[in-house]
Scaffold this motif. Structure first.
Motif, PDB file in Angstrom:
ATOM      1  N   LEU A 150      34.706  36.422  38.170  1.00 17.19           N
ATOM      2  CA  LEU A 150      33.971  37.636  37.834  1.00 17.19           C
ATOM      3  C   LEU A 150      33.977  37.812  36.323  1.00 17.19           C
ATOM      4  N   GLN A 151      32.788  37.974  35.742  1.00 12.89           N
ATOM      5  CA  GLN A 151      32.663  38.148  34.299  1.00 12.89           C
ATOM      6  C   GLN A 151      31.961  39.474  34.010  1.00 12.89           C
ATOM      7  N   HIS A 152      32.774  40.475  33.700  1.00  9.59           N
ATOM      8  CA  HIS A 152      32.272  41.817  33.372  1.00  9.59           C
ATOM      9  C   HIS A 152      31.351  42.347  34.470  1.00  9.59           C
ATOM     10  N   THR A 153      31.758  42.113  35.693  1.00 12.02           N
ATOM     11  CA  THR A 153      30.980  42.573  36.849  1.00 12.02           C
ATOM     12  C   THR A 153      31.203  44.063  37.073  1.00 12.02           C
ATOM     13  N   LEU A 154      30.140  44.756  37.447  1.00  8.65           N
ATOM     14  CA  LEU A 154      30.213  46.195  37.671  1.00  8.65           C
ATOM     15  C   LEU A 154      29.084  46.620  38.590  1.00  8.65           C
ATOM     16  N   PRO A 155      29.360  47.420  39.628  1.00  9.03           N
ATOM     17  CA  PRO A 155      28.264  47.951  40.449  1.00  9.03           C
ATOM     18  C   PRO A 155      27.276  48.722  39.582  1.00  9.03           C
ATOM     19  N   ARG A 160      35.970  43.213  33.834  1.00 10.13           N
ATOM     20  CA  ARG A 160      37.030  42.312  33.388  1.00 10.13           C
ATOM     21  C   ARG A 160      36.582  40.867  33.531  1.00 10.13           C
ATOM     22  N   ASP A 161      37.351  39.975  32.926  1.00  9.58           N
ATOM     23  CA  ASP A 161      37.180  38.541  33.146  1.00  9.58           C
ATOM     24  C   ASP A 161      38.288  38.146  34.120  1.00  9.58           C
ATOM     25  N   LEU A 162      37.909  37.890  35.364  1.00 12.48           N
ATOM     26  CA  LEU A 162      38.890  37.728  36.436  1.00 12.48           C
ATOM     27  C   LEU A 162      38.551  36.508  37.278  1.00 12.48           C
ATOM     28  N   VAL A 163      39.559  35.688  37.558  1.00 11.01           N
ATOM     29  CA  VAL A 163      39.369  34.494  38.377  1.00 11.01           C
ATOM     30  C   VAL A 163      40.250  34.574  39.615  1.00 11.01           C
ATOM     31  N   CYS A 169      33.303  43.134  48.138  1.00  8.33           N
ATOM     32  CA  CYS A 169      33.277  42.153  49.222  1.00  8.33           C
ATOM     33  C   CYS A 169      31.840  41.720  49.522  1.00  8.33           C
ATOM     34  N   SER A 170      30.927  42.675  49.513  1.00  3.90           N
ATOM     35  CA  SER A 170      29.524  42.355  49.792  1.00  3.90           C
ATOM     36  C   SER A 170      28.914  41.493  48.691  1.00  3.90           C
ATOM     37  N   TYR A 171      29.314  41.719  47.442  1.00  8.51           N
ATOM     38  CA  TYR A 171      28.829  40.881  46.349  1.00  8.51           C
ATOM     39  C   TYR A 171      29.327  39.448  46.523  1.00  8.51           C
ATOM     40  N   LEU A 172      30.622  39.314  46.811  1.00  6.30           N
ATOM     41  CA  LEU A 172      31.211  37.980  46.929  1.00  6.30           C
ATOM     42  C   LEU A 172      30.658  37.219  48.126  1.00  6.30           C
ATOM     43  N   TYR A 173      30.257  37.950  49.159  1.00  4.46           N
ATOM     44  CA  TYR A 173      29.714  37.303  50.357  1.00  4.46           C
ATOM     45  C   TYR A 173      28.202  37.072  50.248  1.00  4.46           C
ATOM     46  N   GLY A 211      31.945  27.849  38.751  1.00  2.46           N
ATOM     47  CA  GLY A 211      31.133  27.775  37.540  1.00  2.46           C
ATOM     48  C   GLY A 211      29.656  28.009  37.739  1.00  2.46           C
ATOM     49  N   GLN A 212      29.187  28.151  38.987  1.00  2.00           N
ATOM     50  CA  GLN A 212      27.762  28.362  39.239  1.00  2.00           C
ATOM     51  C   GLN A 212      27.487  29.843  39.493  1.00  2.00           C
ATOM     52  N   ASN A 213      26.577  30.391  38.740  1.00  2.00           N
ATOM     53  CA  ASN A 213      26.182  31.783  38.921  1.00  2.00           C
ATOM     54  C   ASN A 213      25.589  31.956  40.316  1.00  2.00           C
ATOM     55  N   ILE A 214      26.148  32.874  41.097  1.00  2.00           N
ATOM     56  CA  ILE A 214      25.693  32.981  42.484  1.00  2.00           C
ATOM     57  C   ILE A 214      24.287  33.563  42.596  1.00  2.00           C
ATOM     58  N   ARG A 215      23.766  34.132  41.525  1.00  3.25           N
ATOM     59  CA  ARG A 215      22.384  34.613  41.574  1.00  3.25           C
ATOM     60  C   ARG A 215      21.400  33.445  41.693  1.00  3.25           C
ATOM     61  N   SER A 216      21.857  32.242  41.374  1.00  5.42           N
ATOM     62  CA  SER A 216      20.984  31.075  41.464  1.00  5.42           C
ATOM     63  C   SER A 216      21.012  30.437  42.854  1.00  5.42           C
ATOM     64  N   LEU A 217      21.866  30.915  43.741  1.00  6.57           N
ATOM     65  CA  LEU A 217      21.987  30.310  45.063  1.00  6.57           C
ATOM     66  C   LEU A 217      20.794  30.673  45.945  1.00  6.57           C
TER      67      LEU A 217
END
Length: 214
Positions: A6-11, A27-30, A51-55, A69-75
């Motif tokens: 997660l890189q500076h993720t925020l709803p 935050r920058d969180l792995v 949870c919904s974002y990660l899923y 390393g792959q942005n999930i918006r590209s999936l």
């Protein structure tokens, strides 16, 4: 999949707030495969959203989320289908069982897709969680705590790199919570899976590598 980053993720709904005090948001969180994380949260701070974002169920967030390393918006849809079958499993807070089906049928729906557990293994999970006599009961007629255990069994019926559990023991007594923890420890250990658990109070009793405040 080895990492969730997660890189500076925020709803997006929180975007106009002046200050966000969180170990997760902005935050920058792995999250690493093989480790266990507890995310403690107050109601309304976005734990189910996370949870919904990660899923991949929702994407109304700012910032970046990456899998290895792959942005999930590209999936693409096919990528998410593959991830949901082989890498990511989830127990939603609202469970999402089919109320008109039996407890066993709810579990078998998933297991028929993955062919991951034998019927003997599924029966053993029902028995271990004290609902062996509820397999043929319509899910909608079970108590919420019984439904939580059915949903938990369902989420174990697949290969996984990460397991997301959104308030998994909110309606369970200590004995059933401890049994769930033992089964989770066994399955996650066997698969080397990372575990991310959310809680607004009562949490799954296990040893966590990291406890985060949402």
């Amino acid at each position: 999949m080895e990492t969730i980053h997660l890189q500076h993720t925020l709803p997006q709904v929180f975007a106009n707030r002046d200050a966000i005090v969180s170990d997760v948001w902005h935050r920058d969180l792995v999250f690493e495969r093989g480790k266990r994380y507890l995310i403690e949260a107050a109601s309304g701070t976005g734990k189910s959203s996370l949870c919904s974002y990660l899923y991949g169920y929702r994407n109304d967030y700012e910032g970046i989320i990456c899998f290895d390393g792959q942005n999930i918006r590209s999936l693409k849809e096919a990528d998410w289908t593959r991830l949901h079958r082989h890498s990511l499993s989830i127990l939603f807070q609202e469970l999402r069982l089919f109320g008109e089906l039996t407890a066993l049928e709810n579990v078998q729906l998933k297991n028929r897709l993955t062919r991951f557990k034998s019927r003997k293994e599924i029966d053993a999970l029902f028995d271990a969680l004290g609902i062996g006599d509820k397999k043929d009961q319509t899910a909608g007629l079970l108590s919420f705590g019984q439904q939580q255990r059915v949903a938990f069994i369902r989420c174990l019926c697949q290969p996984m790199n990460f397991l997301l559990l959104d308030e998994p023991v909110s309606h369970l007594d200590e004995a059933n919570a401890a049994t769930m923890s033992a089964l989770l420890h066994e399955e996650a250990g066997r698969q080397g899976a990372g575990v991310i658990v959310t809680s607004i109070g009562k949490h799954l009793p296990t040893d966590y590598n990291c406890v985060l405040k949402l």
